[in-house]
Structures are given as structure tokens and as C-alpha cells.
Design a protein around this motif. Structure first.
Motif, PDB file in Angstrom:
ATOM      1  N   VAL A 109      33.667  14.553  29.582  1.00  0.00           N
ATOM      2  CA  VAL A 109      34.940  15.035  30.099  1.00  0.00           C
ATOM      3  C   VAL A 109      35.427  14.053  31.154  1.00  0.00           C
ATOM      4  CG1 VAL A 109      36.059  16.842  31.444  1.00  0.00           C
ATOM      5  CG2 VAL A 109      34.432  17.455  29.647  1.00  0.00           C
ATOM      6  N   THR A 110      36.600  13.469  30.952  1.00  0.00           N
ATOM      7  CA  THR A 110      37.221  12.599  31.952  1.00  0.00           C
ATOM      8  C   THR A 110      38.200  13.443  32.747  1.00  0.00           C
ATOM      9  OG1 THR A 110      37.022  10.720  30.447  1.00  0.00           O
ATOM     10  CG2 THR A 110      38.495  10.461  32.315  1.00  0.00           C
ATOM     11  N   ASP A 111      37.864  13.721  34.005  1.00  0.00           N
ATOM     12  CA  ASP A 111      38.611  14.701  34.794  1.00  0.00           C
ATOM     13  C   ASP A 111      40.119  14.488  34.771  1.00  0.00           C
ATOM     14  OD1 ASP A 111      36.277  15.957  35.439  1.00  0.00           O
ATOM     15  OD2 ASP A 111      36.151  15.170  37.473  1.00  0.00           O
ATOM     16  N   ARG A 112      40.571  13.232  34.842  1.00  0.00           N
ATOM     17  CA  ARG A 112      42.003  12.985  35.002  1.00  0.00           C
ATOM     18  C   ARG A 112      42.837  13.542  33.847  1.00  0.00           C
ATOM     19  NH1 ARG A 112      39.721   7.919  34.067  1.00  0.00           N
ATOM     20  NH2 ARG A 112      40.185   7.025  32.011  1.00  0.00           N
ATOM     21  N   ASN A 113      42.247  13.681  32.669  1.00  0.00           N
ATOM     22  CA  ASN A 113      42.997  14.185  31.519  1.00  0.00           C
ATOM     23  C   ASN A 113      42.774  15.666  31.260  1.00  0.00           C
ATOM     24  OD1 ASN A 113      44.023  11.591  30.924  1.00  0.00           O
ATOM     25  ND2 ASN A 113      42.184  11.073  29.777  1.00  0.00           N
ATOM     26  N   TRP A 114      41.883  16.295  32.010  1.00  0.00           N
ATOM     27  CA  TRP A 114      41.495  17.674  31.741  1.00  0.00           C
ATOM     28  C   TRP A 114      41.906  18.670  32.819  1.00  0.00           C
ATOM     29  CZ3 TRP A 114      37.912  19.480  27.784  1.00  0.00           C
ATOM     30  CH2 TRP A 114      37.517  18.502  26.873  1.00  0.00           C
ATOM     31  N   VAL A 115      42.054  18.240  34.060  1.00  0.00           N
ATOM     32  CA  VAL A 115      42.124  19.212  35.155  1.00  0.00           C
ATOM     33  C   VAL A 115      43.508  19.791  35.386  1.00  0.00           C
ATOM     34  CG1 VAL A 115      40.148  18.211  36.340  1.00  0.00           C
ATOM     35  CG2 VAL A 115      42.437  17.401  36.914  1.00  0.00           C
ATOM     36  N   CYS A 116      44.558  19.108  34.953  1.00  0.00           N
ATOM     37  CA  CYS A 116      45.916  19.572  35.260  1.00  0.00           C
ATOM     38  C   CYS A 116      46.706  19.851  33.984  1.00  0.00           C
ATOM     39  CB  CYS A 116      46.663  18.527  36.089  1.00  0.00           C
ATOM     40  SG  CYS A 116      46.031  18.330  37.775  1.00  0.00           S
ATOM     41  N   GLY A 117      47.592  20.809  34.073  1.00  0.00           N
ATOM     42  CA  GLY A 117      48.428  21.166  32.942  1.00  0.00           C
ATOM     43  C   GLY A 117      49.627  20.248  32.811  1.00  0.00           C
ATOM     44  N   THR A 118      49.367  18.999  32.416  1.00  0.00           N
ATOM     45  CA  THR A 118      50.408  18.003  32.185  1.00  0.00           C
ATOM     46  C   THR A 118      50.279  17.484  30.756  1.00  0.00           C
ATOM     47  OG1 THR A 118      49.176  15.980  32.718  1.00  0.00           O
ATOM     48  CG2 THR A 118      50.027  17.280  34.591  1.00  0.00           C
ATOM     49  N   PRO A 119      51.241  16.723  30.264  1.00  0.00           N
ATOM     50  CA  PRO A 119      51.116  16.185  28.910  1.00  0.00           C
ATOM     51  C   PRO A 119      49.903  15.286  28.700  1.00  0.00           C
ATOM     52  CG  PRO A 119      53.399  16.089  29.610  1.00  0.00           C
ATOM     53  CD  PRO A 119      52.594  16.484  30.814  1.00  0.00           C
ATOM     54  N   TYR A 120      49.248  14.856  29.767  1.00  0.00           N
ATOM     55  CA  TYR A 120      48.077  14.006  29.610  1.00  0.00           C
ATOM     56  C   TYR A 120      46.884  14.756  29.019  1.00  0.00           C
ATOM     57  CZ  TYR A 120      50.467  10.187  31.915  1.00  0.00           C
ATOM     58  OH  TYR A 120      51.352   9.181  32.208  1.00  0.00           O
ATOM     59  N   VAL A 121      46.949  16.074  28.922  1.00  0.00           N
ATOM     60  CA  VAL A 121      45.888  16.797  28.217  1.00  0.00           C
ATOM     61  C   VAL A 121      45.836  16.369  26.747  1.00  0.00           C
ATOM     62  CG1 VAL A 121      45.970  18.801  29.751  1.00  0.00           C
ATOM     63  CG2 VAL A 121      47.361  18.792  27.668  1.00  0.00           C
ATOM     64  N   LEU A 122      46.947  15.833  26.247  1.00  0.00           N
ATOM     65  CA  LEU A 122      46.958  15.351  24.869  1.00  0.00           C
ATOM     66  C   LEU A 122      45.983  14.197  24.678  1.00  0.00           C
ATOM     67  CD1 LEU A 122      50.795  15.397  24.141  1.00  0.00           C
ATOM     68  CD2 LEU A 122      49.089  17.016  23.299  1.00  0.00           C
ATOM     69  N   GLN A 123      45.769  13.414  25.735  1.00  0.00           N
ATOM     70  CA  GLN A 123      44.792  12.335  25.632  1.00  0.00           C
ATOM     71  C   GLN A 123      43.392  12.905  25.460  1.00  0.00           C
ATOM     72  OE1 GLN A 123      45.519   8.754  25.704  1.00  0.00           O
ATOM     73  NE2 GLN A 123      43.521   9.039  24.725  1.00  0.00           N
ATOM     74  N   ALA A 124      43.115  14.009  26.184  1.00  0.00           N
ATOM     75  CA  ALA A 124      41.815  14.667  26.033  1.00  0.00           C
ATOM     76  C   ALA A 124      41.649  15.215  24.622  1.00  0.00           C
ATOM     77  CB  ALA A 124      41.672  15.786  27.068  1.00  0.00           C
ATOM     78  N   VAL A 125      42.713  15.819  24.074  1.00  0.00           N
ATOM     79  CA  VAL A 125      42.648  16.329  22.704  1.00  0.00           C
ATOM     80  C   VAL A 125      42.407  15.185  21.727  1.00  0.00           C
ATOM     81  CG1 VAL A 125      43.913  17.506  20.861  1.00  0.00           C
ATOM     82  CG2 VAL A 125      44.146  18.305  23.222  1.00  0.00           C
ATOM     83  N   GLU A 126      43.129  14.097  21.910  1.00  0.00           N
ATOM     84  CA  GLU A 126      42.980  12.960  21.006  1.00  0.00           C
ATOM     85  C   GLU A 126      41.564  12.392  21.065  1.00  0.00           C
ATOM     86  OE1 GLU A 126      45.881   9.370  19.838  1.00  0.00           O
ATOM     87  OE2 GLU A 126      45.109   9.215  21.873  1.00  0.00           O
ATOM     88  N   ASP A 127      40.999  12.295  22.269  1.00  0.00           N
ATOM     89  CA  ASP A 127      39.625  11.803  22.404  1.00  0.00           C
ATOM     90  C   ASP A 127      38.642  12.710  21.666  1.00  0.00           C
ATOM     91  OD1 ASP A 127      40.581   9.728  23.956  1.00  0.00           O
ATOM     92  OD2 ASP A 127      39.998  10.644  25.872  1.00  0.00           O
ATOM     93  N   LEU A 128      38.854  14.027  21.771  1.00  0.00           N
ATOM     94  CA  LEU A 128      37.943  14.964  21.104  1.00  0.00           C
ATOM     95  C   LEU A 128      38.138  14.990  19.587  1.00  0.00           C
ATOM     96  CD1 LEU A 128      37.722  18.065  23.466  1.00  0.00           C
ATOM     97  CD2 LEU A 128      36.030  16.281  23.072  1.00  0.00           C
ATOM     98  N   VAL A 129      39.350  14.733  19.132  1.00  0.00           N
ATOM     99  CA  VAL A 129      39.565  14.621  17.686  1.00  0.00           C
ATOM    100  C   VAL A 129      38.727  13.467  17.136  1.00  0.00           C
ATOM    101  CG1 VAL A 129      41.248  13.987  15.906  1.00  0.00           C
ATOM    102  CG2 VAL A 129      41.849  15.696  17.633  1.00  0.00           C
ATOM    103  N   ALA A 130      38.734  12.343  17.852  1.00  0.00           N
ATOM    104  CA  ALA A 130      37.905  11.203  17.444  1.00  0.00           C
ATOM    105  C   ALA A 130      36.424  11.567  17.474  1.00  0.00           C
ATOM    106  CB  ALA A 130      38.189  10.007  18.345  1.00  0.00           C
TER     107      ALA A 130
END
Length: 278
Positions: free
Chosen positions: A248-269
Motif C-alpha cells: 500500500v502506497t499511502d499517497r494514493n490510498w489515504v485521501c478521497g481524491t482521483p489519485y485513488v485510481l492509481q491505487a486501483v490500477e496498481d492492484l489490477v496489475a
């Protein structure tokens, strides 16, 4: 992993100009990491005059580069007052003394609750857009977020089992932003199956018995930490051995911003790598 499609359009929007309105706040101060980033995404040129130091920390902020050019505040009422803001945006858990003092001084303070679901992201963007008079800019972000999330989200019926495991043995169920990120990427969350809603401590024994296909752990901070030592426990090490793992990379997970999409994309991979190894 293919190059990310998430960051380019967010960066472009963050740097783009926005139409001015006569009645919008001209001096906005943010005193919370998540409102820092929401404001940076939506504010017009020169409108956001101060953010917190966490916004410029690349471990905690997805917009550290943008924040580096903005003066910082430490969420103290005195320093915020001296910035002469006409709007302060805060988190629901921002220090109450600061929020109450600023309101007594006649400064408008708007508070944002933490995001607990992916559906909270459009809501937060729409609200910050309305507060800053940047509705069109926020609406564009919302449309792009919804379209990208729909493209990334998995509807597969055969979903690998995953466990989120953080410092102090905590985990997150589906009633959390992290849990929803995991589910959108096509995983079933073992914590949800055990009855966890949002967040709670997951004993090592239960983690071992669940025997998930993948364990996604927190990304340790520099230096020794007893709270993070559990992620190196022999049980966790054994569950990871010979399997695909993630962090889990905190910067993409902790806040409800569009950057959560990066976390989703990483997990899809990550899910595709798990499926390829099965």
C-alpha cells in the motif's frame, strides 16, 4: 505494467487555469492533507494561498510536486489568521481548538469528512468546486474519474482472495476506502468475509487460517518501528513466500481524491499477476 493513464490527466488539470468569478473566495487556506489535494486540483490560479507540510511529502501526498510551490501552515489558528483567508477548509478531525478559534474570529471554516467509499470522491470534488466557485473544473474531474473507474473496475466472478495487512496488524473491510479500492480491482477481501466492516486488528492466526492468494502490506517508513515489525512476522513471510505480493502506497490510498485510481490500477496489475501464476 503498462504506463499509467491516471497521472497525466490529473497533472494537466492541476496546472490548467480556471475561470474567475467575482464572488469566489480569493484567499483559501487548507489545514488538512486531503483538503490540501482537493483544493490543489480544483482551485484557480493564486486562489489557494497555503497548505499543510504533509502536502509536499511524497510519501503522504500524491501532489507533492504541486504543493512545493505553495506556502505551508501548521494548522495553528494564529498563523492561519495572519494569512487573512476568506475561506479555510479543514478535515473533520482537524484540531477542534483551531477550528473553533478561527470561527470565533469570524473566518469561514468548511469541514470535510474522510472518504470511506469510492463514491465519496465525486462528492468531495463537487463540494470543493462549489466552495471555490470552480464548478466546471470540478465537474470535469468528476466525469473523468467516473469514466476511468468504470474502465478499471472488474466484474469478474472468479476473484482472487486478498488480505490488507498494516502496522499493528490492522486490516480494512469493504466499508472503507481501502477495502473498496481492493474490490474495484477485482479482489475479494478476506477481512469482509470475517465480518470486518471498516478497520480493525486482524490476529495472525486468523490471517494464516484465511490463507489468502495475496497479502497486501503497508509500505514501511524509514527507521525501525515496532508497529510495523508485524509485517515481517514469520506468518506473514510464509504467506508471501512463492506468491505475488503488493504494498500500500499511502499517497494514493489515504485521501478521497482521483489519485485513488492509481491505487486501483496498481492492484489490477497485481491481480493479473496473481491470476497468471495460478
Amino acid at each position: 505494467m503498462r504506463p499509467s493513464r491516471i497521472i497525466p490527466w490529473l497533472a494537466a488539470l492541476a496546472l490548467a487555469g480556471a475561470a474567475a468569478h467575482a464572488d469566489i473566495p480569493k484567499r483559501v487556506v487548507s489545514v488538512n492533507l486531503c483538503t490540501d489535494q482537493l483544493a490543489m486540483l480544483v482551485a484557480g490560479p493564486g486562489q489557494l494561498v497555503s497548505v499543510t507540510p504533509l502536502a509536499a511529502n511524497p510519501r503522504t501526498s500524491a501532489m507533492a510536486e504541486e504543493a512545493a510551490a505553495i506556502p505551508v501552515n501548521h494548522a495553528r489558528a494564529e498563523e492561519v489568521y495572519l494569512l487573512k483567508p476568506d475561506l479555510v477548509i479543514a478535515g473533520r478531525f482537524t484540531d477542534r481548538a483551531t477550528v473553533d478559534m478561527l470561527r470565533r474570529l469570524g473566518i469561514r471554516v468548511e469541514e470535510f469528512a474522510p472518504a470511506y467509499a469510492l463514491s465519496d470522491v465525486p462528492d468531495r470534488l463537487t463540494r470543493i468546486g462549489a466552495l471555490l466557485g470552480q464548478e466546471a473544473r470540478a465537474a470535469e474531474l468528476v466525469d473523468r474519474f467516473n469514466a476511468q473507474l468504470a474502465e478499471l473496475s472488474s466484474s469478474t466472478q472468479d476473484r482472487p482472495q486478498a488480505a490488507l495487512y498494516y502496522a499493528n496488524g490492522y486490516t480494512s473491510g469493504d466499508a472503507s476506502l481501502a477495502g473498496q479500492i481492493l474490490r474495484a480491482a477485482g479482489f475479494d477481501n478476506v477481512a469482509t468475509g470475517m465480518g470486518y466492516g471498516a478497520i480493525g486488528a486482524l490476529p495472525l492466526e486468523l490471517l494464516a487460517m484465511a490463507d489468502p492468494d495475496v497479502v497486501v502490506t503497508g509500505n514501511p517508513y524509514p527507521g525501525a518501528s515496532r508497529s510495523e515489525a508485524i509485517m515481517d512476522h514469520p506468518v506473514v513471510t510464509a504467506l508471501k513466500r512463492g506468491r505475488v505480493t503488493g504494498t500500500v502506497t499511502d499517497r494514493n490510498w489515504v485521501c478521497g481524491t482521483p489519485y485513488v485510481l492509481q491505487a486501483v490500477e496498481d492492484l489490477v496489475a497485481l491481480r493479473r499477476a496473481v491470476e497468471a501464476g495460478q
